[in-house]
Scaffold this active site. Sequence first.
Site, PDB file in Angstrom:
ATOM      1  N   LEU A  74      -0.652  -2.932  -3.030  1.00 25.08           N
ATOM      2  CA  LEU A  74      -0.593  -2.814  -4.488  1.00 25.08           C
ATOM      3  C   LEU A  74      -0.908  -1.407  -4.992  1.00 25.08           C
ATOM      4  O   LEU A  74      -0.619  -1.081  -6.141  1.00 25.08           O
ATOM      5  CB  LEU A  74      -1.535  -3.843  -5.136  1.00 25.08           C
ATOM      6  CG  LEU A  74      -1.224  -5.301  -4.762  1.00 25.08           C
ATOM      7  CD1 LEU A  74      -2.244  -6.237  -5.410  1.00 25.08           C
ATOM      8  CD2 LEU A  74       0.187  -5.699  -5.167  1.00 25.08           C
ATOM      9  N   GLN A  75      -1.451  -0.566  -4.129  1.00 19.26           N
ATOM     10  CA  GLN A  75      -1.728   0.830  -4.471  1.00 19.26           C
ATOM     11  C   GLN A  75      -0.433   1.586  -4.788  1.00 19.26           C
ATOM     12  O   GLN A  75      -0.441   2.616  -5.422  1.00 19.26           O
ATOM     13  CB  GLN A  75      -2.500   1.451  -3.281  1.00 19.26           C
ATOM     14  CG  GLN A  75      -2.598   2.956  -3.237  1.00 19.26           C
ATOM     15  CD  GLN A  75      -1.718   3.541  -2.149  1.00 19.26           C
ATOM     16  OE1 GLN A  75      -0.773   2.893  -1.678  1.00 19.26           O
ATOM     17  NE2 GLN A  75      -2.009   4.759  -1.728  1.00 19.26           N
ATOM     18  N   ARG A  76       0.710   1.070  -4.341  1.00 18.50           N
ATOM     19  CA  ARG A  76       1.982   1.794  -4.562  1.00 18.50           C
ATOM     20  C   ARG A  76       3.168   0.871  -4.821  1.00 18.50           C
ATOM     21  O   ARG A  76       4.177   1.313  -5.345  1.00 18.50           O
ATOM     22  CB  ARG A  76       2.289   2.698  -3.364  1.00 18.50           C
ATOM     23  CG  ARG A  76       2.462   1.918  -2.072  1.00 18.50           C
ATOM     24  CD  ARG A  76       2.305   2.781  -0.830  1.00 18.50           C
ATOM     25  NE  ARG A  76       2.384   1.903   0.348  1.00 18.50           N
ATOM     26  CZ  ARG A  76       1.423   1.114   0.777  1.00 18.50           C
ATOM     27  NH1 ARG A  76       0.266   1.085   0.147  1.00 18.50           N
ATOM     28  NH2 ARG A  76       1.597   0.328   1.813  1.00 18.50           N
ATOM     29  N   ASP A 133      10.533   1.527   5.879  1.00 19.88           N
ATOM     30  CA  ASP A 133       9.419   2.407   6.225  1.00 19.88           C
ATOM     31  C   ASP A 133       9.391   2.699   7.725  1.00 19.88           C
ATOM     32  O   ASP A 133       8.387   3.113   8.245  1.00 19.88           O
ATOM     33  CB  ASP A 133       8.093   1.750   5.805  1.00 19.88           C
ATOM     34  CG  ASP A 133       7.844   0.447   6.543  1.00 19.88           C
ATOM     35  OD1 ASP A 133       8.737   0.006   7.303  1.00 19.88           O
ATOM     36  OD2 ASP A 133       6.757  -0.141   6.369  1.00 19.88           O
ATOM     37  N   ASN A 134      10.504   2.454   8.411  1.00 21.96           N
ATOM     38  CA  ASN A 134      10.483   2.693   9.858  1.00 21.96           C
ATOM     39  C   ASN A 134      11.826   3.242  10.323  1.00 21.96           C
ATOM     40  O   ASN A 134      12.855   3.062   9.681  1.00 21.96           O
ATOM     41  CB  ASN A 134      10.139   1.403  10.609  1.00 21.96           C
ATOM     42  CG  ASN A 134      11.199   0.348  10.421  1.00 21.96           C
ATOM     43  OD1 ASN A 134      12.248   0.386  11.065  1.00 21.96           O
ATOM     44  ND2 ASN A 134      10.969  -0.585   9.517  1.00 21.96           N
ATOM     45  N   CYS A 191       3.366   4.668   8.229  1.00 17.03           N
ATOM     46  CA  CYS A 191       2.735   4.951   6.952  1.00 17.03           C
ATOM     47  C   CYS A 191       1.324   4.397   6.884  1.00 17.03           C
ATOM     48  O   CYS A 191       0.423   5.022   6.356  1.00 17.03           O
ATOM     49  CB  CYS A 191       3.551   4.349   5.811  1.00 17.03           C
ATOM     50  SG  CYS A 191       4.807   5.482   5.257  1.00 17.03           S
ATOM     51  N   CYS A 337      -8.611   3.403  16.864  1.00 20.84           N
ATOM     52  CA  CYS A 337      -8.149   3.975  15.603  1.00 20.84           C
ATOM     53  C   CYS A 337      -8.096   2.844  14.590  1.00 20.84           C
ATOM     54  O   CYS A 337      -8.864   1.897  14.667  1.00 20.84           O
ATOM     55  CB  CYS A 337      -6.787   4.656  15.777  1.00 20.84           C
ATOM     56  SG  CYS A 337      -5.487   3.539  16.320  1.00 20.84           S
TER      57      CYS A 337
END
Length: 379
Positions: A74-76, A133-134, A191, A337
């Site tokens: 939801l940030q983008r 996105d890939n 991303c 990570c």
Amino acid sequence: MRPLPTLDRDEIQRYGRHLVLPEVGMAGQRRIKGARILLVGAGGLGSPAALYLAAAGVGHITLVDFDVVEVTNLQRQVLHGTKDVGRPKTESARDRLRDLNPHVSLTLHDGRLDAGNALGLVRDHDLVVDGADNFATRYLVNDACVLAGRPDVHASIYRFDGQASVFATADGPCYRCLHPSPPLPGEVPSCAEGGVLGVLPGLLGTIQATEALKLVTGVGQPLVGRLLLVDALSMRFRTVTVRKDPGCPACGTRTIRELREEAFACEPIASGDRVPEITPLELAERIGRGDALTILDVREPAEWELGRLPGARLAPLSRLGEEIAGLDPAREVVAYCRSGVRSQTAGRLLLAAGFVRVVSLAGGILRYGAELDPSLPRY
Ligand SMILES: [Zn+2]
């Protein structure tokens, strides 16, 4: 050519600001209404693209997405709201777009674009807006667009940078003219791993919608043969020329005659090259037993600040070489990570640097948090 649809009274009122533009006018608006656009991805780029294309009155939009809305989206991803968390993105998008413009007909494809369905879907539309996105999907869209003779309105984003172009037109270059083959799996972070300024997909997705509307109406000069580079930090926009490559396997020599999927750059590395993994539970047990382990957090400092595993030491992948200089290569290393992709890369670098035993935490700190320690951050 399909005959162009006409506009009813409501539509004439709704699209008034287009109709008074001499370059668009009634003829242009009827072209927009007659257009069929395939939108791949209802995420960061797809959100503004879908909103503006629907608002503009594109007659038919097909949305392809396999994901469900997560709170971290939801940030983008402004197509979706907090109430939509957990719902398929296609359904959430449908509700928002129907509210925005009930004149638009929508087809939802709740699944992945793959080598089996891409060509049929692309052929059934006038152009494709690629909001993937890939890399795998990006190549698939490009190759399908070249084969079907449909423009590929491309954009991609990373951190504070974005790029956009229009590929696979009759005379212009394609994505493979620019990048003949994808990066190796694990070579680039996804991303999710790399982070992105939330407004950046908004900028680039809006540029995609602009280019799509220009192609549909025939107005202006589309980004054909040009790659637009956006640097949000310096707020500089520049375009570089992209030439059609006569040796391009897609649009030049045309050796690509059918679709196949490239390896997923955002997904795990082929098993042969993988560093062995340890599960969160195994790691916690070994920490509990006091085993001699070097626990390396290979994320960036900003992520380290959010939270870390007990006893870990920070060694960001971006400067791993310097950070590991003082470590004992004979001691076993556990690299972790966010989600277990960068730690694979770090693990391979450590093995290459002479470390004897290296394992990677499966699923990263996210999985560790989900399974064992809810106080760890989800991001
Ligand atoms: Zn090409």
